[in-house]
Scaffold this motif. Structure first.
Motif, PDB file in Angstrom:
ATOM      1  N   ARG A   1       5.149  -7.235  -1.036  1.00  0.00           N
ATOM      2  CA  ARG A   1       6.351  -8.004  -0.682  1.00  0.00           C
ATOM      3  C   ARG A   1       6.540  -9.164  -1.634  1.00  0.00           C
ATOM      4  NH1 ARG A   1      11.006  -7.551   1.257  1.00  0.00           N
ATOM      5  NH2 ARG A   1      10.162  -6.271   2.953  1.00  0.00           N
TER       6      ARG A   1
ATOM      7  N   ASP B   1       7.748 -13.454   7.482  1.00  0.00           N
ATOM      8  CA  ASP B   1       9.154 -13.117   7.303  1.00  0.00           C
ATOM      9  C   ASP B   1      10.066 -14.344   7.360  1.00  0.00           C
ATOM     10  OD1 ASP B   1       8.882 -13.691   9.962  1.00  0.00           O
ATOM     11  OD2 ASP B   1       9.746 -11.812  10.717  1.00  0.00           O
TER      12      ASP B   1
ATOM     13  N   GLY C   1       0.905  -7.874   2.264  1.00  0.00           N
ATOM     14  CA  GLY C   1       2.017  -8.721   1.843  1.00  0.00           C
ATOM     15  C   GLY C   1       2.088  -8.922   0.343  1.00  0.00           C
TER      16      GLY C   1
ATOM     17  N   SER D   1       7.881  -7.914  -4.856  1.00  0.00           N
ATOM     18  CA  SER D   1       9.296  -7.565  -4.689  1.00  0.00           C
ATOM     19  C   SER D   1      10.163  -8.815  -4.633  1.00  0.00           C
ATOM     20  CB  SER D   1       9.486  -6.728  -3.424  1.00  0.00           C
ATOM     21  OG  SER D   1       8.752  -5.530  -3.499  1.00  0.00           O
ATOM     22  N   ASP D   2       9.673  -9.853  -3.953  1.00  0.00           N
ATOM     23  CA  ASP D   2      10.422 -11.114  -3.897  1.00  0.00           C
ATOM     24  C   ASP D   2      10.612 -11.690  -5.296  1.00  0.00           C
ATOM     25  OD1 ASP D   2      10.660 -11.022  -1.152  1.00  0.00           O
ATOM     26  OD2 ASP D   2       8.954 -12.353  -0.768  1.00  0.00           O
TER      27      ASP D   2
ATOM     28  N   GLU E   1      15.556  -2.844   3.687  1.00  0.00           N
ATOM     29  CA  GLU E   1      16.251  -4.020   3.170  1.00  0.00           C
ATOM     30  C   GLU E   1      17.520  -3.623   2.422  1.00  0.00           C
ATOM     31  OE1 GLU E   1      15.333  -7.089   3.831  1.00  0.00           O
ATOM     32  OE2 GLU E   1      13.616  -6.345   4.994  1.00  0.00           O
TER      33      GLU E   1
ATOM     34  N   ASN F   1       0.652  -3.176   0.425  1.00  0.00           N
ATOM     35  CA  ASN F   1       1.862  -3.252   1.239  1.00  0.00           C
ATOM     36  C   ASN F   1       1.605  -4.037   2.516  1.00  0.00           C
ATOM     37  OD1 ASN F   1       4.430  -2.832   2.212  1.00  0.00           O
ATOM     38  ND2 ASN F   1       4.066  -0.726   2.847  1.00  0.00           N
TER      39      ASN F   1
ATOM     40  N   MET G   1       9.030  -0.134   2.063  1.00  0.00           N
ATOM     41  CA  MET G   1       9.215  -1.576   2.152  1.00  0.00           C
ATOM     42  C   MET G   1      10.652  -2.012   1.890  1.00  0.00           C
ATOM     43  SD  MET G   1       7.058  -4.475   0.104  1.00  0.00           S
ATOM     44  CE  MET G   1       7.542  -3.762  -1.466  1.00  0.00           C
TER      45      MET G   1
END
Length: 453
Positions: free
Chosen positions: A80, A271, A77, A83-84, A129, A74, A125
């Motif tokens: 992330r 980000d 990154g 997840s992207d 969002e 986490n 995370m």
């Protein structure tokens, strides 16, 4: 007053305490202490049992490392980027971010092997969002809790190791058997997320872009490598699941330390919009510094500090139940059901009910040695019953009053436990339907196993 009456009163009393908001660890602890007095068991036995769980509990050896892996992935990154990638594949659909969260849970489960780590990481995370994207905060937290259920089904899985050890089954075959049911669980929950999001008009849609999918897929290469590392090591016998967790922690630490200075050299920020990132940037994650490692470890220790005592007192509870003759009673009851489906559905009902009040580890320790031989006698294939048993145990993570994932999701999102429950129900129904299908169609569990033999 008889012992049975006293134990009934104690059980009612701790149930009232739970309803008043007393932590479940204390509720179970009070029950264990109370029943120990009634059964004339020395309190020293409780301390010894707790000590044995923490020092000799094979499964618990890997738990802190799996949780630390989740926090490292986490913070670095990597999560992330996974997840992207999931969002790039699903964000063009109504409710795409919630579906991406569930997909990310499936990907993360293939690294962590832990339901709580999956819930904690994806919840912390993606919950913010999702709230920013117009989703109800209760639905967002419930999605993370439900998605975490696949953490012990999609391989690698600590609980499959425990089950295989208890029942003398090949662990590699159990891992393979969990792939299709785990994927079905994720798909069923995605359908629920889509329907609820469509009805409530939640979520902001993005355009379907194959270029975005490709870019995010390349960006997630470290996550895919970590998944491959774990699976390769376990399936080839290079290292045990505990060692796999340790190797993955080491990999994540190295990645974090190396990527941070390289990323800073580019003068970029993690980000920034995906479209503004170069190909070179996509190959690196943000990373973290050695100074951050103690705080990351402390967070993992806090989560472990929540989970380990719950598991420990549950194991002591199992010992008291054994003294009360619960195991013999359950065995006689199930055997008396008779035929194949009667025994199978009775066993499933028992697993579901016990999963409502116990963690999956003590449920497995208590019930697997009782129910598995009975199921085998009526013709249920051992590997299939293992998957049926553990899918049922995983559903217990979102069933009150215990609902461990609900507590974890509540802790990382700040949404009160009882406010999660209404949005947990649709996910619970979907998982129960998948569980029924897995029970009725043996090939879903054994098909890949037979193919690999």
């Amino acid at each position: 007053m008889t012992d049975g009456t006293l134990i009934t009163l104690i059980s009612v009393g701790v149930t009232v305490l739970f309803m008043l908001g007393v932590p479940v660890f204390l509720v179970i602890g009070y029950w264990v202490i109370g029943t120990s007095f009634v059964l004339s068991l020395p309190l020293l036995n409780i301390g010894q049992a707790l000590s044995d769980v923490f020092t000799n509990g094979f499964a618990l050896l890997a738990m802190p490392l799996f949780i630390l892996t989740g926090d490292l992935i986490n913070r670095s990154g990597i999560a992330r980027r996974l997840s992207d990638y999931a969002y790039a594949c699903l964000g063009w659909i109504r409710g795409g971010l919630s579906m991406a969260a569930l997909g990310a849970c499936g990907l993360f489960a293939a690294i962590s092997g832990s339901n709580s780590a999956t819930t904690a990481t994806i919840g912390s995370m993606l919950h913010p969002e999702m709230v920013k994207g117009g989703y109800d905060e209760r639905f967002s937290a419930a999605t993370a809790a439900a998605g975490g259920c696949v953490g012990i089904i999609i391989p690698p899985s600590i609980i499959f190791i425990v089950y295989g050890f208890l029942m003398n089954l090949p662990i590699s075959e159990l891992f393979i058997a969990g792939i299709v049911p785990g994927a079905m669980m994720v798909l069923a929950m995605m359908i629920v997320a889509f329907v609820l999001s469509f009805v409530n008009k939640w979520g902001i849609l993005i355009n379907l872009s194959f270029a975005r999918m490709l870019k995010t897929g390349i960006g997630a290469w470290l996550g895919f490598f970590a998944i491959g590392l774990v699976l390769w090591g376990i399936y080839t016998g290079r290292f045990s699941p505990t060692e796999a967790a340790g190797v993955t922690v080491g990999f994540c630490v190295i990645v974090g330390f190396i990527c941070l200075p390289l990323y800073k050299m580019m003068g970029k920020e993690e980000d920034r919009p995906l479209e503004d990132k170069s190909f070179a940037e996509m190959l690196l994650v943000q990373g973290f510094s050695p100074i951050e490692l103690p705080s990351i470890t402390m967070r993992s220790a806090q989560i472990t500090g929540i989970l380990a005592p719950l598991i420990a007192v549950s194991v002591v509870m199992q010992q008291n139940l054994s003294v009360l003759g619960a195991q013999q009673t359950i065995g006689d009851f199930v055997t008396g059901m008779g035929g194949y489906y009667a025994v199978l559905f009775t066993a499933m009902a028992i697993v579901f009910i016990c999963g409502m009040v116990l963690e999956s580890l003590p449920v497995t320790i208590i019930l697997a040695p009782i129910l598995a031989p009975i199921a085998h006698e009526v013709g249920v294939e051992p590997v299939q019953f293992a998957v049926i048993f553990l899918v049922g145990a995983s559903i217990g993570f979102i069933t009150p009053p215990y609902g461990l994932n609900l507590y974890v999701a509540s802790g990382v999102t700040g949404v009160p436990y009882f406010r999660l429950l209404p949005y947990t129900v649709p996910y619970l129904v979907a998982l129960l339907l998948v569980w029924l299908v897995v029970a009725l169609v043996p090939g879903l569990s054994t098909g890949l196993v037979e193919l690999m033999r």
